[in-house]
Design an enzyme around this catalytic site. Sequence first.
Site, short mmCIF file in Angstrom:
data_model
loop_
_atom_site.label_atom_id
_atom_site.label_comp_id
_atom_site.label_asym_id
_atom_site.label_seq_id
_atom_site.Cartn_x
_atom_site.Cartn_y
_atom_site.Cartn_z
CE LYS A 10 1.52 -0.66 -2.42
NZ LYS A 10 0.49 -0.15 -3.75
CE1 TYR A 50 0.51 -5.47 -5.49
CE2 TYR A 50 2.92 -5.38 -5.54
CZ TYR A 50 1.67 -4.83 -5.21
OH TYR A 50 1.55 -3.94 -4.05
CG ASN A 113 -1.04 2.98 -3.79
OD1 ASN A 113 -0.11 2.32 -3.41
ND2 ASN A 113 -2.13 2.46 -4.57
CG HIS A 116 -0.69 -4.81 -0.51
ND1 HIS A 116 -1.25 -4.98 -1.70
CD2 HIS A 116 -1.20 -5.89 0.39
CE1 HIS A 116 -1.86 -6.17 -1.70
NE2 HIS A 116 -1.90 -6.79 -0.66
CD GLU A 127 -2.05 -10.16 -0.50
OE1 GLU A 127 -2.26 -9.58 0.18
OE2 GLU A 127 -2.29 -9.86 -2.08
P1 IDP Z 1 -4.83 -2.41 -4.80
O1 IDP Z 1 -3.41 -2.38 -4.35
O2 IDP Z 1 -5.84 -1.41 -4.48
O3 IDP Z 1 -5.44 -3.74 -4.57
P2 IDP Z 1 -4.56 -3.29 -7.70
O4 IDP Z 1 -5.35 -2.76 -8.71
O5 IDP Z 1 -4.44 -4.61 -7.34
O6 IDP Z 1 -4.83 -2.20 -6.36
O7 IDP Z 1 -2.99 -2.49 -7.89
C1 IDP Z 1 -1.95 -3.03 -7.41
C2 IDP Z 1 -0.73 -1.95 -7.24
O8 IDP Z 1 -0.51 -1.31 -8.56
C3 IDP Z 1 -1.74 -0.71 -6.68
O9 IDP Z 1 -1.85 -0.54 -5.36
C4 IDP Z 1 -0.83 0.69 -7.36
O10 IDP Z 1 0.41 0.65 -6.51
C5 IDP Z 1 -0.19 0.02 -8.67
N1 IDP Z 1 -1.27 0.31 -9.69
C6 IDP Z 1 -2.28 -0.22 -9.97
N2 IDP Z 1 -2.97 0.43 -11.02
C7 IDP Z 1 -2.01 1.18 -11.54
C8 IDP Z 1 -2.15 2.14 -12.53
O11 IDP Z 1 -3.12 2.01 -13.40
N3 IDP Z 1 -0.86 2.91 -12.81
C9 IDP Z 1 0.06 2.94 -12.16
N4 IDP Z 1 0.11 1.83 -11.04
C10 IDP Z 1 -1.08 1.14 -10.59
MG MG Z 2 -4.86 -5.57 -5.20
#
Ligand code: IDP
Ligand code: MG
Length: 134
Positions: A10, A50, A113, A116, A127
């Site tokens: 990312k 997303y 983070n 992905h 994807e």
């Molecule tokens: P994942 O990437 O671990 O699968 P997901 O729940 O699918 O997590 O969320 C997709 C992306 O959205 C996350 O990697 C993160 O960058 C962002 N994200 C998810 N939940 C939050 C939140 O509560 N606050 C801010 N960003 C979030």
């Molecule tokens: Mg996810």
Amino acid sequence: MKQNTLFLIKPDATGRNEIGQILSKVEENGFEIEKLKMFKMDEELANKFYAEHVGKPFFASLSEFMRSGKIVGAMLSREDAVLKLRELVGNTDSTKANLGSIRAVHGTSKGENSVHASDSIESAKREIGLIFPE
Ligand code: IDP
Ligand code: MG
């Protein structure tokens, strides 16, 4: 069984010049890089990629973040690639991710983070089709 999965580095991590370190970690853990590209996400791709999160409170910031810089996309293969990559990537919230996971080392928060990883074989297929349509 050997599987393919979709991996993204990312914009927070590409902006800190951490692409090499992260790809090394992936290769050291037994993944083969089958396809690799550098690109930028636009609004349309963010909405599709997303789709499950469109309308959630964090979606606007997620979309803005994912469109803020360069992304590296990789199709990776390995035995149990989907599960093994999710383990290597770690918890969504970088501050809660297992020691040594990519998010624990590189990520700074739940949003930023660094990487992905597809969450299922079905997601991986979807994807991979979005990022490598050719
Ligand atoms: P994942 O990437 O671990 O699968 P997901 O729940 O699918 O997590 O969320 C997709 C992306 O959205 C996350 O990697 C993160 O960058 C962002 N994200 C998810 N939940 C939050 C939140 O509560 N606050 C801010 N960003 C979030
Ligand atoms: Mg996810």
